[in-house]
Each structure stands twice: as C-alpha cells, then as structure tokens.
Write a protein that holds these residues in place. Structure first.
Motif, PDB file in Angstrom:
ATOM      1  N   ASN A   1      55.601 -19.353  -6.474  1.00  0.00           N
ATOM      2  CA  ASN A   1      54.716 -19.266  -7.633  1.00  0.00           C
ATOM      3  C   ASN A   1      53.414 -19.977  -7.334  1.00  0.00           C
ATOM      4  O   ASN A   1      53.383 -21.009  -6.677  1.00  0.00           O
ATOM      5  CB  ASN A   1      55.379 -19.909  -8.857  1.00  0.00           C
ATOM      6  N   ASN A   2      52.326 -19.432  -7.835  1.00  0.00           N
ATOM      7  CA  ASN A   2      50.980 -19.976  -7.679  1.00  0.00           C
ATOM      8  C   ASN A   2      50.452 -19.919  -6.249  1.00  0.00           C
ATOM      9  O   ASN A   2      49.384 -20.449  -5.982  1.00  0.00           O
ATOM     10  CB  ASN A   2      50.879 -21.407  -8.222  1.00  0.00           C
ATOM     11  N   ASP A   3      51.197 -19.332  -5.303  1.00  0.00           N
ATOM     12  CA  ASP A   3      50.653 -19.130  -3.959  1.00  0.00           C
ATOM     13  C   ASP A   3      49.734 -17.914  -3.972  1.00  0.00           C
ATOM     14  O   ASP A   3      49.917 -16.986  -4.753  1.00  0.00           O
ATOM     15  CB  ASP A   3      51.778 -18.869  -2.937  1.00  0.00           C
ATOM     16  N   CYS A   4      48.770 -17.903  -3.104  1.00  0.00           N
ATOM     17  CA  CYS A   4      47.848 -16.767  -2.977  1.00  0.00           C
ATOM     18  C   CYS A   4      47.927 -16.218  -1.552  1.00  0.00           C
ATOM     19  O   CYS A   4      46.916 -16.073  -0.868  1.00  0.00           O
ATOM     20  CB  CYS A   4      46.419 -17.212  -3.311  1.00  0.00           C
ATOM     21  N   ASN A   5      49.141 -15.943  -1.094  1.00  0.00           N
ATOM     22  CA  ASN A   5      49.309 -15.443   0.267  1.00  0.00           C
ATOM     23  C   ASN A   5      49.962 -14.055   0.304  1.00  0.00           C
ATOM     24  O   ASN A   5      50.492 -13.640   1.316  1.00  0.00           O
ATOM     25  CB  ASN A   5      50.092 -16.452   1.112  1.00  0.00           C
ATOM     26  N   GLY A   6      49.903 -13.322  -0.816  1.00  0.00           N
ATOM     27  CA  GLY A   6      50.427 -11.961  -0.845  1.00  0.00           C
ATOM     28  C   GLY A   6      49.474 -11.000  -0.137  1.00  0.00           C
ATOM     29  O   GLY A   6      48.285 -11.278   0.019  1.00  0.00           O
ATOM     30  N   VAL A   7      50.027  -9.889   0.323  1.00  0.00           N
ATOM     31  CA  VAL A   7      49.239  -8.901   1.065  1.00  0.00           C
ATOM     32  C   VAL A   7      49.593  -7.498   0.561  1.00  0.00           C
ATOM     33  O   VAL A   7      50.763  -7.187   0.362  1.00  0.00           O
ATOM     34  CB  VAL A   7      49.527  -8.987   2.588  1.00  0.00           C
ATOM     35  N   ILE A   8      48.549  -6.702   0.363  1.00  0.00           N
ATOM     36  CA  ILE A   8      48.729  -5.271   0.069  1.00  0.00           C
ATOM     37  C   ILE A   8      47.874  -4.498   1.071  1.00  0.00           C
ATOM     38  O   ILE A   8      46.679  -4.753   1.194  1.00  0.00           O
ATOM     39  CB  ILE A   8      48.268  -4.905  -1.350  1.00  0.00           C
ATOM     40  N   THR A   9      48.486  -3.558   1.786  1.00  0.00           N
ATOM     41  CA  THR A   9      47.740  -2.704   2.699  1.00  0.00           C
ATOM     42  C   THR A   9      47.763  -1.288   2.125  1.00  0.00           C
ATOM     43  O   THR A   9      48.813  -0.671   2.023  1.00  0.00           O
ATOM     44  CB  THR A   9      48.347  -2.721   4.116  1.00  0.00           C
ATOM     45  N   LEU A  10      46.589  -0.830   1.746  1.00  0.00           N
ATOM     46  CA  LEU A  10      46.417   0.469   1.108  1.00  0.00           C
ATOM     47  C   LEU A  10      45.872   1.461   2.130  1.00  0.00           C
ATOM     48  O   LEU A  10      44.961   1.148   2.899  1.00  0.00           O
ATOM     49  CB  LEU A  10      45.412   0.306  -0.041  1.00  0.00           C
ATOM     50  N   ILE A  11      46.423   2.679   2.132  1.00  0.00           N
ATOM     51  CA  ILE A  11      45.939   3.729   3.031  1.00  0.00           C
ATOM     52  C   ILE A  11      45.511   4.932   2.187  1.00  0.00           C
ATOM     53  O   ILE A  11      46.346   5.663   1.678  1.00  0.00           O
ATOM     54  CB  ILE A  11      47.017   4.143   4.053  1.00  0.00           C
ATOM     55  N   PRO A  12      44.192   5.108   2.031  1.00  0.00           N
ATOM     56  CA  PRO A  12      43.717   6.290   1.305  1.00  0.00           C
ATOM     57  C   PRO A  12      43.606   7.495   2.245  1.00  0.00           C
ATOM     58  O   PRO A  12      43.384   7.347   3.438  1.00  0.00           O
ATOM     59  CB  PRO A  12      42.333   5.864   0.809  1.00  0.00           C
ATOM     60  N   SER A  13      43.754   8.685   1.687  1.00  0.00           N
ATOM     61  CA  SER A  13      43.545   9.916   2.447  1.00  0.00           C
ATOM     62  C   SER A  13      43.046  10.988   1.485  1.00  0.00           C
ATOM     63  O   SER A  13      43.182  10.860   0.268  1.00  0.00           O
ATOM     64  CB  SER A  13      44.828  10.357   3.150  1.00  0.00           C
ATOM     65  N   GLY A  14      42.481  12.052   2.039  1.00  0.00           N
ATOM     66  CA  GLY A  14      41.927  13.111   1.202  1.00  0.00           C
ATOM     67  C   GLY A  14      40.612  12.666   0.603  1.00  0.00           C
ATOM     68  O   GLY A  14      39.977  11.723   1.079  1.00  0.00           O
ATOM     69  N   GLY A  15      40.204  13.306  -0.476  1.00  0.00           N
ATOM     70  CA  GLY A  15      38.950  12.932  -1.115  1.00  0.00           C
ATOM     71  C   GLY A  15      37.773  13.115  -0.171  1.00  0.00           C
ATOM     72  O   GLY A  15      37.811  13.910   0.751  1.00  0.00           O
ATOM     73  N   THR A  16      36.728  12.347  -0.395  1.00  0.00           N
ATOM     74  CA  THR A  16      35.519  12.447   0.408  1.00  0.00           C
ATOM     75  C   THR A  16      35.156  11.079   0.958  1.00  0.00           C
ATOM     76  O   THR A  16      35.058  10.112   0.202  1.00  0.00           O
ATOM     77  CB  THR A  16      34.349  12.964  -0.450  1.00  0.00           C
ATOM     78  N   LEU A  17      34.983  10.989   2.265  1.00  0.00           N
ATOM     79  CA  LEU A  17      34.575   9.737   2.900  1.00  0.00           C
ATOM     80  C   LEU A  17      33.101   9.487   2.660  1.00  0.00           C
ATOM     81  O   LEU A  17      32.341  10.439   2.470  1.00  0.00           O
ATOM     82  CB  LEU A  17      34.852   9.807   4.405  1.00  0.00           C
ATOM     83  N   PRO A  18      32.613   8.274   2.693  1.00  0.00           N
ATOM     84  CA  PRO A  18      33.382   7.044   2.864  1.00  0.00           C
ATOM     85  C   PRO A  18      34.010   6.612   1.536  1.00  0.00           C
ATOM     86  O   PRO A  18      33.541   6.959   0.460  1.00  0.00           O
ATOM     87  CB  PRO A  18      32.324   6.030   3.311  1.00  0.00           C
ATOM     88  N   TYR A  19      35.093   5.848   1.630  1.00  0.00           N
ATOM     89  CA  TYR A  19      35.766   5.326   0.447  1.00  0.00           C
ATOM     90  C   TYR A  19      35.120   4.015   0.030  1.00  0.00           C
ATOM     91  O   TYR A  19      34.622   3.270   0.855  1.00  0.00           O
ATOM     92  CB  TYR A  19      37.246   5.055   0.737  1.00  0.00           C
ATOM     93  N   THR A  20      35.163   3.733  -1.255  1.00  0.00           N
ATOM     94  CA  THR A  20      34.731   2.449  -1.795  1.00  0.00           C
ATOM     95  C   THR A  20      35.940   1.827  -2.469  1.00  0.00           C
ATOM     96  O   THR A  20      36.637   2.497  -3.234  1.00  0.00           O
ATOM     97  CB  THR A  20      33.596   2.628  -2.834  1.00  0.00           C
ATOM     98  N   PHE A  21      36.194   0.563  -2.194  1.00  0.00           N
ATOM     99  CA  PHE A  21      37.358  -0.125  -2.751  1.00  0.00           C
ATOM    100  C   PHE A  21      36.917  -1.090  -3.825  1.00  0.00           C
ATOM    101  O   PHE A  21      35.937  -1.812  -3.657  1.00  0.00           O
ATOM    102  CB  PHE A  21      38.104  -0.886  -1.641  1.00  0.00           C
ATOM    103  N   SER A  22      37.640  -1.108  -4.917  1.00  0.00           N
ATOM    104  CA  SER A  22      37.380  -2.059  -5.990  1.00  0.00           C
ATOM    105  C   SER A  22      38.735  -2.601  -6.438  1.00  0.00           C
ATOM    106  O   SER A  22      39.517  -1.898  -7.078  1.00  0.00           O
ATOM    107  CB  SER A  22      36.669  -1.359  -7.148  1.00  0.00           C
ATOM    108  N   TRP A  23      39.018  -3.837  -6.073  1.00  0.00           N
ATOM    109  CA  TRP A  23      40.301  -4.464  -6.386  1.00  0.00           C
ATOM    110  C   TRP A  23      40.192  -5.245  -7.693  1.00  0.00           C
ATOM    111  O   TRP A  23      39.151  -5.773  -8.040  1.00  0.00           O
ATOM    112  CB  TRP A  23      40.719  -5.407  -5.259  1.00  0.00           C
ATOM    113  N   SER A  24      41.318  -5.336  -8.388  1.00  0.00           N
ATOM    114  CA  SER A  24      41.378  -6.111  -9.622  1.00  0.00           C
ATOM    115  C   SER A  24      42.629  -6.970  -9.568  1.00  0.00           C
ATOM    116  O   SER A  24      43.703  -6.456  -9.254  1.00  0.00           O
ATOM    117  CB  SER A  24      41.429  -5.155 -10.807  1.00  0.00           C
ATOM    118  N   PRO A  25      42.617  -8.264  -9.821  1.00  0.00           N
ATOM    119  CA  PRO A  25      41.425  -9.015 -10.178  1.00  0.00           C
ATOM    120  C   PRO A  25      40.493  -9.152  -8.984  1.00  0.00           C
ATOM    121  O   PRO A  25      40.885  -9.046  -7.830  1.00  0.00           O
ATOM    122  CB  PRO A  25      41.970 -10.370 -10.609  1.00  0.00           C
ATOM    123  N   GLY A  26      39.225  -9.462  -9.288  1.00  0.00           N
ATOM    124  CA  GLY A  26      38.156  -9.466  -8.297  1.00  0.00           C
ATOM    125  C   GLY A  26      38.238 -10.538  -7.220  1.00  0.00           C
ATOM    126  O   GLY A  26      37.487 -10.496  -6.278  1.00  0.00           O
TER     127      GLY A  26
END
Length: 168
Positions: free
Chosen positions: A136-161
């Motif tokens: 609890n209260n650690d900030c060492n989590g990781v998420i690896t996202l792989i987008p495909s399709g759509g139109t390059l280049p991609y823009t990422f907007s994570w929440s919370p900022g």
C-alpha cells in the motif's frame, strides 16, 4: 441513289434519325458505283452539368465526420443538388462510412456522382505487462500498453497525471 447504313444501336436506312441521346454515332453511305464513305458523328449535351468535388474521409474509426463539397457547372441554370441523404446543398457534412450519391440537375439534364467514404482502422489496445504495487502507498506499479491500428503517431494521456510515460 445511295444506300445508307447506320451502325448499331440505330436501325435505319434514312438520311434522318431522331430521338438520339449524347454519344458517338456512325453512318456509312454507299453510292451506285459501290464507293463508300463512313462518318462518325458526336452528339454532346452542353447543358448536362459537370461535377467537381472535394471529399474528406472520416478521421477516426466508426465516426461520422466525412464531408463533400460539390460544384456543378453547366451552361444552363438553375443548378440544383440532391444527395442520397436528403440534403439539397452543395456541401454535406457529418457523413458516416459508406456510399453517398449526388444528382446535379441543370436545364432538365442530370449528372450523377457516387462517393465512397472510408474511415480509419479500428484502434486496439492490449496490455503486455501489468505489475501491481508491492505494498500500500507504494508507487512502483507498471503498466505496459501496446496500441495498434488507428493512425500513427499515437498520443498517450494517462490518468492520474502523475504517471511516468515511456512510449517506447
């Protein structure tokens, strides 16, 4: 005398044919000596409108953001517009993927233009790696996202900022 033979689709041996639309017609005339002359005659409709246009396809998958601006030109007036979606203006907007047809009429003659609107491929998101925070209260989590399709280049907007972003 002369023998007159009109090429198909005209079936006549007369010097006068009528009821013809725009197109190219051919006639062969043979005289008594067996000499022949063939003539091609082009009939055009100068009042039939000519359609020029600018088409903007859909920017995102499954959106309805397409548009078409059409301009009809003719020697006859007035020029009217009739779209398959019911619009009667030169410009149509908010178009979805698919086929749209425009009929432009001037001087009792019409021209038809068909448009095919396309959209971008669907964007897909997949997660290749998710590591939960250790405590609890650690900030060492990781998420690896792989987008495909759509139109390059991609823009990422994570929440919370406050997240660290590495778009590699």
């Amino acid at each position: 005398g002369y023998t007159i033979a009109w090429a198909a689709p005209i079936v006549s041996s007369s010097t006068l044919v009528s009821g013809l639309g725009a197109g190219i017609y051919s006639v062969t005339v043979v005289d008594a000596a067996g000499c022949s002359q063939t003539q091609a005659i082009t009939l055009s409709n100068s009042t039939a409108p000519v359609i020029s246009f600018t088409q903007s396809n859909i920017g995102c998958f499954n959106a309805c953001t397409g548009s078409i601006v059409a301009v009809g030109t003719s020697t006859a007036a007035p020029i009217t517009y009739s779209w398959s979606n019911g619009s009667t203006s030169q410009t149509v907007t908010g178009l979805c993927k698919g086929i749209v047809t425009l009929t432009v009429t001037a001087g009792g003659c019409s021209s038809i233009q068909t448009f095919t609107l396309t959209d971008k491929p669907s964007m897909q998101l997949s997660l290749s790696n998710v590591i939960q925070p250790k405590c609890n209260n650690d900030c060492n989590g990781v998420i690896t996202l792989i987008p495909s399709g759509g139109t390059l280049p991609y823009t990422f907007s994570w929440s919370p900022g406050a997240a660290t972003v590495n778009p590699d």
